[in-house]
Scaffold this motif. Structure first.
Motif, PDB file in Angstrom:
ATOM      1  N   ASP A   1       0.817  -1.211   0.000  1.00  0.00           N
ATOM      2  CA  ASP A   1       0.000   0.000   0.000  1.00  0.00           C
ATOM      3  C   ASP A   1       0.854   1.266   0.000  1.00  0.00           C
ATOM      4  OD1 ASP A   1      -2.377  -1.389  -0.012  1.00  0.00           O
ATOM      5  OD2 ASP A   1      -2.801  -1.111   2.123  1.00  0.00           O
ATOM      6  N   GLN A   2       1.894   1.290   0.841  1.00  0.00           N
ATOM      7  CA  GLN A   2       2.670   2.521   0.954  1.00  0.00           C
ATOM      8  C   GLN A   2       3.411   2.856  -0.343  1.00  0.00           C
ATOM      9  OE1 GLN A   2       2.937  -0.194   2.922  1.00  0.00           O
ATOM     10  NE2 GLN A   2       4.984  -0.363   3.836  1.00  0.00           N
ATOM     11  N   ASP A   3       3.803   1.838  -1.114  1.00  0.00           N
ATOM     12  CA  ASP A   3       4.449   2.106  -2.402  1.00  0.00           C
ATOM     13  C   ASP A   3       3.459   2.709  -3.389  1.00  0.00           C
ATOM     14  OD1 ASP A   3       6.518   0.824  -1.119  1.00  0.00           O
ATOM     15  OD2 ASP A   3       7.041  -0.453  -2.807  1.00  0.00           O
ATOM     16  N   GLY A   4       2.243   2.149  -3.419  1.00  0.00           N
ATOM     17  CA  GLY A   4       1.232   2.700  -4.305  1.00  0.00           C
ATOM     18  C   GLY A   4       0.903   4.138  -3.973  1.00  0.00           C
ATOM     19  N   ALA A   5       0.720   4.414  -2.679  1.00  0.00           N
ATOM     20  CA  ALA A   5       0.402   5.781  -2.267  1.00  0.00           C
ATOM     21  C   ALA A   5       1.557   6.731  -2.586  1.00  0.00           C
ATOM     22  CB  ALA A   5       0.086   5.814  -0.773  1.00  0.00           C
ATOM     23  N   ALA A   6       2.779   6.280  -2.369  1.00  0.00           N
ATOM     24  CA  ALA A   6       3.930   7.158  -2.555  1.00  0.00           C
ATOM     25  C   ALA A   6       4.200   7.475  -4.021  1.00  0.00           C
ATOM     26  CB  ALA A   6       5.171   6.532  -1.921  1.00  0.00           C
ATOM     27  N   VAL A   7       3.830   6.588  -4.920  1.00  0.00           N
ATOM     28  CA  VAL A   7       4.157   6.790  -6.331  1.00  0.00           C
ATOM     29  C   VAL A   7       3.099   7.591  -7.079  1.00  0.00           C
ATOM     30  CG1 VAL A   7       3.061   4.820  -7.504  1.00  0.00           C
ATOM     31  CG2 VAL A   7       5.328   5.567  -8.226  1.00  0.00           C
ATOM     32  N   ALA A   8       1.908   7.740  -6.526  1.00  0.00           N
ATOM     33  CA  ALA A   8       0.777   8.254  -7.305  1.00  0.00           C
ATOM     34  C   ALA A   8       1.032   9.625  -7.930  1.00  0.00           C
ATOM     35  CB  ALA A   8      -0.485   8.267  -6.441  1.00  0.00           C
ATOM     36  N   LEU A   9       1.024  10.680  -7.143  1.00  0.00           N
ATOM     37  CA  LEU A   9       1.166  12.021  -7.708  1.00  0.00           C
ATOM     38  C   LEU A   9       2.563  12.238  -8.282  1.00  0.00           C
ATOM     39  CD1 LEU A   9       0.050  14.823  -8.273  1.00  0.00           C
ATOM     40  CD2 LEU A   9       0.721  15.491  -5.956  1.00  0.00           C
ATOM     41  N   ALA A  10       3.591  11.816  -7.566  1.00  0.00           N
ATOM     42  CA  ALA A  10       4.962  12.014  -8.051  1.00  0.00           C
ATOM     43  C   ALA A  10       5.190  11.255  -9.354  1.00  0.00           C
ATOM     44  CB  ALA A  10       5.968  11.567  -6.987  1.00  0.00           C
ATOM     45  N   GLY A  11       4.655  10.043  -9.444  1.00  0.00           N
ATOM     46  CA  GLY A  11       4.817   9.263 -10.663  1.00  0.00           C
ATOM     47  C   GLY A  11       4.085   9.872 -11.839  1.00  0.00           C
ATOM     48  N   LEU A  12       2.853  10.340 -11.612  1.00  0.00           N
ATOM     49  CA  LEU A  12       2.115  11.012 -12.682  1.00  0.00           C
ATOM     50  C   LEU A  12       2.884  12.242 -13.170  1.00  0.00           C
ATOM     51  CD1 LEU A  12      -1.558  10.959 -11.321  1.00  0.00           C
ATOM     52  CD2 LEU A  12      -0.673   9.660 -13.262  1.00  0.00           C
ATOM     53  N   THR A  13       3.413  13.007 -12.235  1.00  0.00           N
ATOM     54  CA  THR A  13       4.133  14.221 -12.596  1.00  0.00           C
ATOM     55  C   THR A  13       5.379  13.893 -13.416  1.00  0.00           C
ATOM     56  OG1 THR A  13       3.332  15.311 -10.599  1.00  0.00           O
ATOM     57  CG2 THR A  13       5.235  16.302 -11.699  1.00  0.00           C
ATOM     58  N   ALA A  14       6.156  12.897 -12.976  1.00  0.00           N
ATOM     59  CA  ALA A  14       7.366  12.523 -13.704  1.00  0.00           C
ATOM     60  C   ALA A  14       7.039  12.029 -15.113  1.00  0.00           C
ATOM     61  CB  ALA A  14       8.120  11.448 -12.920  1.00  0.00           C
ATOM     62  N   LEU A  15       6.042  11.158 -15.220  1.00  0.00           N
ATOM     63  CA  LEU A  15       5.662  10.608 -16.521  1.00  0.00           C
ATOM     64  C   LEU A  15       5.206  11.705 -17.474  1.00  0.00           C
ATOM     65  CD1 LEU A  15       4.929   8.344 -18.501  1.00  0.00           C
ATOM     66  CD2 LEU A  15       2.791   8.031 -17.228  1.00  0.00           C
ATOM     67  N   GLN A  16       4.337  12.571 -17.005  1.00  0.00           N
ATOM     68  CA  GLN A  16       3.789  13.605 -17.880  1.00  0.00           C
ATOM     69  C   GLN A  16       4.818  14.686 -18.204  1.00  0.00           C
ATOM     70  OE1 GLN A  16       0.078  14.834 -16.036  1.00  0.00           O
ATOM     71  NE2 GLN A  16      -0.652  12.729 -15.966  1.00  0.00           N
ATOM     72  N   ALA A  17       5.739  14.950 -17.285  1.00  0.00           N
ATOM     73  CA  ALA A  17       6.805  15.910 -17.580  1.00  0.00           C
ATOM     74  C   ALA A  17       7.686  15.400 -18.716  1.00  0.00           C
ATOM     75  CB  ALA A  17       7.645  16.164 -16.337  1.00  0.00           C
ATOM     76  N   LEU A  18       8.011  14.116 -18.691  1.00  0.00           N
ATOM     77  CA  LEU A  18       8.859  13.531 -19.727  1.00  0.00           C
ATOM     78  C   LEU A  18       8.107  13.392 -21.047  1.00  0.00           C
ATOM     79  CD1 LEU A  18      10.432  10.785 -17.478  1.00  0.00           C
ATOM     80  CD2 LEU A  18      11.777  12.496 -18.711  1.00  0.00           C
ATOM     81  N   ARG A  19       6.943  12.772 -20.989  1.00  0.00           N
ATOM     82  CA  ARG A  19       6.221  12.406 -22.213  1.00  0.00           C
ATOM     83  C   ARG A  19       5.497  13.579 -22.859  1.00  0.00           C
ATOM     84  NH1 ARG A  19       1.368   8.990 -20.692  1.00  0.00           N
ATOM     85  NH2 ARG A  19       0.597  11.101 -20.262  1.00  0.00           N
ATOM     86  N   ASP A  20       4.796  14.372 -22.044  1.00  0.00           N
ATOM     87  CA  ASP A  20       3.917  15.410 -22.586  1.00  0.00           C
ATOM     88  C   ASP A  20       4.622  16.762 -22.693  1.00  0.00           C
ATOM     89  OD1 ASP A  20       2.048  13.367 -22.533  1.00  0.00           O
ATOM     90  OD2 ASP A  20       1.198  13.999 -20.618  1.00  0.00           O
ATOM     91  N   ALA A  21       5.043  17.311 -21.569  1.00  0.00           N
ATOM     92  CA  ALA A  21       5.698  18.615 -21.610  1.00  0.00           C
ATOM     93  C   ALA A  21       7.047  18.542 -22.308  1.00  0.00           C
ATOM     94  CB  ALA A  21       5.864  19.170 -20.200  1.00  0.00           C
ATOM     95  N   GLY A  22       7.806  17.474 -22.042  1.00  0.00           N
ATOM     96  CA  GLY A  22       9.146  17.358 -22.589  1.00  0.00           C
ATOM     97  C   GLY A  22       9.240  16.696 -23.939  1.00  0.00           C
ATOM     98  N   ALA A  23       8.147  16.037 -24.377  1.00  0.00           N
ATOM     99  CA  ALA A  23       8.126  15.348 -25.673  1.00  0.00           C
ATOM    100  C   ALA A  23       9.339  14.452 -25.849  1.00  0.00           C
ATOM    101  CB  ALA A  23       8.017  16.362 -26.816  1.00  0.00           C
ATOM    102  N   MET A  24       9.688  13.704 -24.790  1.00  0.00           N
ATOM    103  CA  MET A  24      10.848  12.828 -24.851  1.00  0.00           C
ATOM    104  C   MET A  24      10.659  11.729 -25.883  1.00  0.00           C
ATOM    105  SD  MET A  24      12.634  10.313 -22.148  1.00  0.00           S
ATOM    106  CE  MET A  24      12.586   8.939 -23.298  1.00  0.00           C
ATOM    107  N   ARG A  25      11.718  11.431 -26.609  1.00  0.00           N
ATOM    108  CA  ARG A  25      11.705  10.381 -27.616  1.00  0.00           C
ATOM    109  C   ARG A  25      12.815   9.372 -27.328  1.00  0.00           C
ATOM    110  NH1 ARG A  25       7.644  12.445 -27.959  1.00  0.00           N
ATOM    111  NH2 ARG A  25       6.649  13.512 -29.708  1.00  0.00           N
ATOM    112  N   PRO A  26      12.642   8.124 -27.801  1.00  0.00           N
ATOM    113  CA  PRO A  26      13.717   7.134 -27.633  1.00  0.00           C
ATOM    114  C   PRO A  26      15.039   7.675 -28.179  1.00  0.00           C
ATOM    115  CG  PRO A  26      11.722   6.054 -28.402  1.00  0.00           C
ATOM    116  CD  PRO A  26      11.447   7.527 -28.442  1.00  0.00           C
ATOM    117  N   GLY A  27      16.081   7.444 -27.420  1.00  0.00           N
ATOM    118  CA  GLY A  27      17.398   7.908 -27.808  1.00  0.00           C
ATOM    119  C   GLY A  27      17.778   9.268 -27.260  1.00  0.00           C
TER     120      GLY A  27
END
Length: 334
Positions: free
Chosen positions: A126-152
């Motif tokens: 449970d504590q891992d799920g709770a700890a990853v929620a907002l921080a994980g969403l932020t990291a993923l969206q910063a890389l993929r959406d705002a940062g438009a990260m691509r392979p390589g």
């Protein structure tokens, strides 16, 4: 039920536990018994009303009890009308969007909408799920959406040992980055290497990244626009998530605004992110956690009842990874 609340702007000592009526899920909602929660910097900005600009949105609620916290994990105990994708007894994790937060996640029970949660794999505490929620969403969206990260792409995570940063290092690799490097202090170099950083720069020893980088994810906003421009490839992007310092009026917004202006002068892309809470991205994080590809580092567990102590530690800064709150209730159900 018990819930952590505040009635007026306060420090952690002014947060108080109250007995509130048992919440009932309405149409399109579920009720979750909280097994764990976690604390985030946005929480203390809200309960302190710091920066002052936040008070413009909450002034009408001054004097009324408001809940605290966004991230949670637990077991669904009741389902409201119109919810068909979940069943009672399932383990879930998620986060309450800050814009709609009233009840708060640091409580015995929390009401959530299906788009705010995803199933929590049996192998993930449970504590891992709770700890990853907002921080994980932020990291993923910063890389993929705002940062438009691509392979390589070559990626730098500035502030790599924090809640968002240490997840961004891992997620960048999962998204196919050619190299992921990190900036942190001496005590966190080993942690960054263990998480897969290809190079680590210790700012306490004066080490500075050179680049060139396609993308910089910055959680501290301490570098000047000139410094950032010198380490970016042409067309490179800086995504700023937070800032260590700022005035009482605008808080982290001040340095971020100054960076945006500096980027225009220096000629590079500077973006920020407003995290979107959604089921699809939470489910992606859950899959990565289930397969062991993504791991959240929890520096310390606190009992749920000691949430005020956790916030006091969080406000001091320099937390490695995340702080978790554990309800320590028996695990039952699916």
């Amino acid at each position: 039920m018990r819930a952590l609340t505040f009635a007026n702007y306060t420090d952690p000592r002014g947060l108080s536990w109250r007995e509130l009526p048992m919440p009932v899920p309405g149409p399109g909602q579920v009720l979750v018994r909280v097994g764990a929660a976690s604390v985030n910097p946005v929480d203390w900005h809200i309960y302190r009303g710091d920066p002052w600009v936040l008070r413009l949105k909450t002034r009408s609620k001054a004097g009324e009890p408001r809940g605290v916290g966004e991230d949670f994990a637990g077991i669904i105990t009741e389902i409201g009308p119109g919810v068909s994708e979940y069943r009672v007894g399932e383990r879930v994790f998620g986060t309450i969007p800050a814009a709609v937060q009233v009840a708060g996640a640091i409580a015995d029970f929390v009401v959530a909408q299906p788009q705010w949660i995803a199933r929590l794999p049996h192998s993930v505490p449970d504590q891992d799920g709770a700890a990853v929620a907002l921080a994980g969403l932020t990291a993923l969206q910063a890389l993929r959406d705002a940062g438009a990260m691509r392979p390589g792409h070559r990626v730098l995570v500035w502030g790599g040992s924090g809640g968002v940063g240490h997840l961004a290092v891992q997620i960048a690799h999962l998204m196919g980055a050619g190299a992921v490097e990190a900036v942190c202090s001496s005590r966190n170099v080993d942690m960054m290497e263990e998480l897969g950083a290809d190079a680590v720069f210790d700012y306490t020893r004066g080490e500075t990244p050179i680049g060139p980088y396609d993308l910089v994810i910055d959680t501290v906003c301490t570098a000047s626009a000139r410094t950032l421009r010198s380490m970016l490839r042409p067309g490179g992007t800086v995504v700023t998530i937070g800032a260590l310092s700022g005035g009482r009026l605008l808080g982290p917004g001040g340095p971020i605004i100054r960076r945006a202006l500096g980027a225009k002068v220096r000629g590079f892309k500077a973006k920020t992110i407003m995290t979107r809470v959604n089921h699809a991205d939470l489910a992606t994080l859950a899959e990565w956690m289930a397969t062991g590809k993504l791991g959240v580092r929890i520096e310390r567990d606190f009992p749920l009842a000691a949430a005020q102590d956790a916030y006091a530690v969080l406000e001091q800064g320099k937390v490695r990874g995340k702080l978790a709150l554990v309800a320590r209730v028996p695990k039952t159900g699916g």
